[in-house]
Enzyme design. Sequence first.
Site, PDB file in Angstrom:
ATOM      1  CD  GLU A 114     -34.349 119.180  30.841  1.00 19.31           C
ATOM      2  OE1 GLU A 114     -34.046 119.017  32.081  1.00 19.31           O
ATOM      3  OE2 GLU A 114     -35.161 119.625  30.773  1.00 19.31           O
ATOM      4  CG  HIS A 119     -33.052 124.141  33.732  1.00 19.34           C
ATOM      5  ND1 HIS A 119     -32.529 123.402  34.199  1.00 19.34           N
ATOM      6  CD2 HIS A 119     -34.775 122.544  33.880  1.00 19.34           C
ATOM      7  CE1 HIS A 119     -32.540 122.024  33.208  1.00 19.34           C
ATOM      8  NE2 HIS A 119     -33.439 122.094  32.947  1.00 19.34           N
ATOM      9  CD  GLU A 120     -37.737 122.742  35.284  1.00 19.42           C
ATOM     10  OE1 GLU A 120     -39.092 122.613  33.806  1.00 19.42           O
ATOM     11  OE2 GLU A 120     -37.127 121.765  35.565  1.00 19.42           O
ATOM     12  CG  HIS A 152     -37.750 124.107  30.099  1.00 20.95           C
ATOM     13  ND1 HIS A 152     -36.732 123.894  29.574  1.00 20.95           N
ATOM     14  CD2 HIS A 152     -37.355 122.823  31.221  1.00 20.95           C
ATOM     15  CE1 HIS A 152     -35.535 122.529  29.432  1.00 20.95           C
ATOM     16  NE2 HIS A 152     -35.505 122.281  31.069  1.00 20.95           N
TER      17      HIS A 152
END
Length: 357
Positions: A189, A138-139, A142
């Site tokens: 997100e 997930h990060e 980003h």
Amino acid sequence: MTEEIHDNVPSRQRKRFPGISSRAYEHPADRSALVALRKLTGFDTVFKALSGLLPERSLRLLFLSDSVRVSEAQFAHLHGMLLDACYVLDLAKVPAMYVTQDPRPNAMCIGLDEPIIVVTTGLVELLDEEEMRAVVGHEVGHALSGHSVYRTILLFLTNLALKVAWIPLGNVAIMAIVTALREWFRKSELSADRAGLLVGQDLKASMRGLMKIAGGNHLHEMNVDAFLEQAEEYEAGGDLRDSVLKILNVLPRTHPFTTVRAAELKKWAESRDYQRILDGHYPRREEDKDTSVADSFRDSASHYADTVRTSKDPLLKLVGDIAGGAGDLGGKLRDRFTGGTAGPKPPRDPDAAEGQA
């Protein structure tokens, strides 16, 4: 500080996506919210000013001096997950990653020149290996999408807004940008959740992680289907007053509600788009320069049209009725605000109508 990827191999067999563009997994609402953010009056001026003024070196020194940097020698299992995530998403430079002492489970990707990933001890202690792998992915998502720049500005402006709250006009101007940034970040997100699924390729682990963030380390007391039913009930329940309250509840948040994230991710995991990516059919970074802004607008508009058409939320259903030219909008508006239903109209008296112009 960054590392170059060499011959890192995932710890279990998963697909890799060479040259994948972030467009492959970005949620249409993420792109459209970012476009709206950039059009906000004064945003360009603030962005350019802060890009040169934000104390990024100070931020890096802060984490270096007061957190634990993930490496082969420290939190080695997280280091392996980080290399793995960058390998799967083909991110050439591995971001620096830190573990910071905080009992609240959280993670973030910040930084202007180069992204920094920060995870809290609360998160590390809460999640198992596969759940954590999805979070690290997930990060990294980003980072690949370039979200860290706007996240850093959001953190700075939020702190600044607190300091100048006593200046009415100054605070209003800052809060307008903060609100727009939060709206974009909530949508970003949803994109990063998709990136986490591409890295972990384990929907159950992604679901478990979101459930733990919502309810703590009590999986034996939770049920995925019941958790997703909460999202459906949240979307469909109540009347227009509840729709307004939902908007007010979400405005101060940087993240979407956890049940909503879970439902959105499950929907995408079952979609043809996700399967096509797994089959190797996805947009490449080398094609990014040729992408049309108009196409992005069309994708976003199509997404919102589908959302309005299929949503069970009372407010969006009313918007759909208005767009569809439904009659008796006054009655619909009244009924949905009160939660009632319109009673039958009295029969028309033909005699009473005679003689009217």
